[in-house]
Design a protein around this motif. Sequence first.
Motif, mmCIF file in Angstrom:
data_model
loop_
_atom_site.group_PDB
_atom_site.id
_atom_site.type_symbol
_atom_site.label_atom_id
_atom_site.label_comp_id
_atom_site.label_asym_id
_atom_site.label_seq_id
_atom_site.Cartn_x
_atom_site.Cartn_y
_atom_site.Cartn_z
ATOM 1 N N GLU A 1 0.824 -1.213 0.000
ATOM 2 C CA GLU A 1 0.000 0.000 0.000
ATOM 3 C C GLU A 1 0.861 1.267 0.000
ATOM 4 O OE1 GLU A 1 -3.259 0.179 -0.324
ATOM 5 O OE2 GLU A 1 -3.416 -2.018 -0.457
ATOM 6 N N HIS A 2 2.185 1.074 -0.168
ATOM 7 C CA HIS A 2 3.138 2.179 -0.328
ATOM 8 C C HIS A 2 3.322 3.010 0.949
ATOM 9 C CE1 HIS A 2 2.949 1.089 -4.530
ATOM 10 N NE2 HIS A 2 1.643 1.344 -4.563
ATOM 11 N N TYR A 3 3.113 2.401 2.110
ATOM 12 C CA TYR A 3 3.445 3.070 3.361
ATOM 13 C C TYR A 3 4.903 2.825 3.731
ATOM 14 C CZ TYR A 3 -1.610 3.626 3.967
ATOM 15 O OH TYR A 3 -2.921 3.970 3.804
ATOM 16 N N SER B 1 8.728 1.219 1.779
ATOM 17 C CA SER B 1 9.340 0.702 0.553
ATOM 18 C C SER B 1 9.562 -0.795 0.721
ATOM 19 C CB SER B 1 10.677 1.403 0.294
ATOM 20 O OG SER B 1 11.629 1.025 1.272
ATOM 21 N N ASP B 2 9.735 -1.487 -0.393
ATOM 22 C CA ASP B 2 9.987 -2.935 -0.316
ATOM 23 C C ASP B 2 11.246 -3.218 0.482
ATOM 24 O OD1 ASP B 2 7.733 -3.496 -1.792
ATOM 25 O OD2 ASP B 2 8.795 -3.522 -3.722
ATOM 26 N N GLY B 3 12.251 -2.362 0.303
ATOM 27 C CA GLY B 3 13.513 -2.560 1.020
ATOM 28 C C GLY B 3 13.340 -2.391 2.526
ATOM 29 N N GLN B 4 12.572 -1.374 2.927
ATOM 30 C CA GLN B 4 12.320 -1.164 4.356
ATOM 31 C C GLN B 4 11.583 -2.359 4.955
ATOM 32 O OE1 GLN B 4 10.231 2.646 3.878
ATOM 33 N NE2 GLN B 4 11.704 3.565 5.289
ATOM 34 N N ALA B 5 10.572 -2.821 4.243
ATOM 35 C CA ALA B 5 9.788 -3.951 4.740
ATOM 36 C C ALA B 5 10.651 -5.197 4.885
ATOM 37 C CB ALA B 5 8.611 -4.222 3.811
#
Length: 744
Positions: free
Chosen positions: A245-247, A249-253
């Motif tokens: 949902e773009h809260y 980034s993929d890298g952060q997640a």
Amino acid sequence: MIIKLSPQEIKRYNWYIWRFVIAGFSFVILMLLCTAFGLFGQLPSFRDLENPKSNLASVVYSSDKQTLGTYFVQNRSNVTYKEISPYVINALIATEDSRFIEHSGIDFKRTFTIIFYNLVGKKQGGSTITQQLALNLFSERARNPFKRIIQKLQEWITAVKIERHYTKEEIITMYLNTVDFGAYNVYGIKSASLTYFNTTPDKLTPDQAALLVGMVNGPGIYNPINHPENATNRRNLVLRRMAEEHYLSDGQADELKLKPLGLDFHRINHNEGSAPYFRAVLKREVQKLFVEKSIYKEGDVPYDLDRDGLKIYTTIDATMQRYAEEAQKEYMRQLQAEFNAHWRGRSLWKSIPTFQLLLTQGMHRSDRYKALKEAGKSEEEIKEDFNTPAKMTLFTWKGDIDTLMKPIDSIVYHKLMLRNALMSMDPTTGYVKAWVGGTNFEHFKYDQVKTGTRQVGSTAKPFTYAVAMDQGISPCMEVANVPVTITGYGEPWTPRSTGTIPGVLTLRKALANSQNYITAYVMNEVKPLPVMELIKKMGVNSPDIGPYPSICLGTFNASVYDMTGAYSAFVNHGVWTEPTYLLRIEDKNGNVLYEHKPRVVQALNDQTAYVMTSMLKSVVDEGTGYRLRYKYKLYNPIGGKTGTTQSNSDGWFIGITPQLVTGVWTGCEDRDIHFRSTNLGEGANTALPVFALYMKKVYANAALGIKQNVDFDPPQSGVNVTLDCGAYNQQQQDSNEVDEKLEF
């Protein structure tokens, strides 16, 4: 084989399908109408929506706006939208209701999608956040499938009503304040943040927020304490949804998924928090107050402290409270070790004639005995139970220990535990700053500050001396320190005395060194009735106090609360201000329900009060309180009085400074159990050190505003009493010489 249908057949089948759809739609509309009109049960009214019912903990606040503790059925306290981390909001929307901002309570697109998923065997939840809130606030999830369908329709209608009356921010805040977070009686994001991470909702990190939001869907199976693997997987799912949902980034997640759970688990119960004895007394006082003042909700419905979210503002200073608790713990650990060593190797049954009776009384007062009695057990069966080893947790000053012990032996153990209580107050305002009612609330629930009373001993002596000073007797008057017998009040009374200083002493020195004979002499001069009247004027309301001579030596019982309040009048120019600990009570919406106005009494004239502060300073400068100077290095203006009752059963010290008056008591549960030597059992050894350690901590913190370089204020009209006994003797000598010359 392909079957070809004629146009008429196609038309007929289409009509069947449309009839089914229309019938189904009409049925749903009919059910909604029936639900809306309350045929399946009453829906929340507009008033209910404005004031949703939920179990909200009442919060007790200190004077410096800290939370001392809460009263609750559900451990839940509300926070505002601004007090919640955006990560929590985003995690909740991403996981539970991605179209939350767009819909108006019911997400029909999601509903029909969920129906399709359930038809093909993929079980999904279809409730929006608003629908879940409706369920949390106004009902409990039904187990019966038909009732659940009706309940779902009720949720739809209630959700739409909620959306009309509240903003999206208010809805999501209400939801996070009411949701269940696990099996530890944790409700709402504030309690969850404190319980699982020991932090506040605004400080939650993305992974912490994801863990807590993940629990919403299944607080049992996703509990990180009982099911850490499930909780980790669920947290990572929430992080993935936040990225989708773009809260994040993929890298952060991906990076956050690798982190450990990082729990700082702190289970909260009613014993948790600061000042537990104070909060227990306060709760009873507030409940009593509501009845006496007829403070009710609308319709004469009584307030419930455990459910109504009241805000209770007190005078307790959170820092000073912590210092008092630390001082107690620091010294009582040492004193208990001395007490244990003092009794080691001695038979309690031989040394204490009443010990068997005390054990029997202790057994009868125990919860174990009451439970066995209720279960119909005979006295013999109960006795056998108390002599059968059982698992139990014992309090020690090094921490609780789990052990196997006979219940009767545990009573012996607890009988030999010293108790201690402290209260500290501002003598001018009457505001109580610290209240330590006992040594450990979890194990010893009885409050010894206000609820319990003990014999006060020599801490009562200043009352008799104050009457003498008020009648014009000088603190420098000299009296022979010999036995005195007082008659006219029943049986002739002659006090006993230990540590008697031979010779002639001034009244100042006699009070400083707690001399019984001279105190009795003063009582014989001023008579018991004025002393009794003064004691009561100074707020000591014990029924034991009467117009008899022995009250000068403190043979009556009183509480730490009353005695500390009484001494405050010496410091406050003779004005007794009722010790105050409750300032006001507000309801959950901030409406003031009660404000306290303390009673004020002019108990002494200001000059007499000032003379008494001077005499009480002598106790510390040259008398029984001198160890404050030589051992604890407190050289600032301090007065006080030690107290030791018969057989060293009670040790007292009440200390006065210009800005604080503090009372301390130490003793065992039963007066027959005590130190056998006065050197160990006197108030100067059992109570004074707790005062000293507390004051050292207070003085070290300049932010508290308790200064060391100030002295007691003299009366505005000046002092016409000579306080320096050297100067007084010279005046007496000069006066005698003048008299001789006149006679000549």
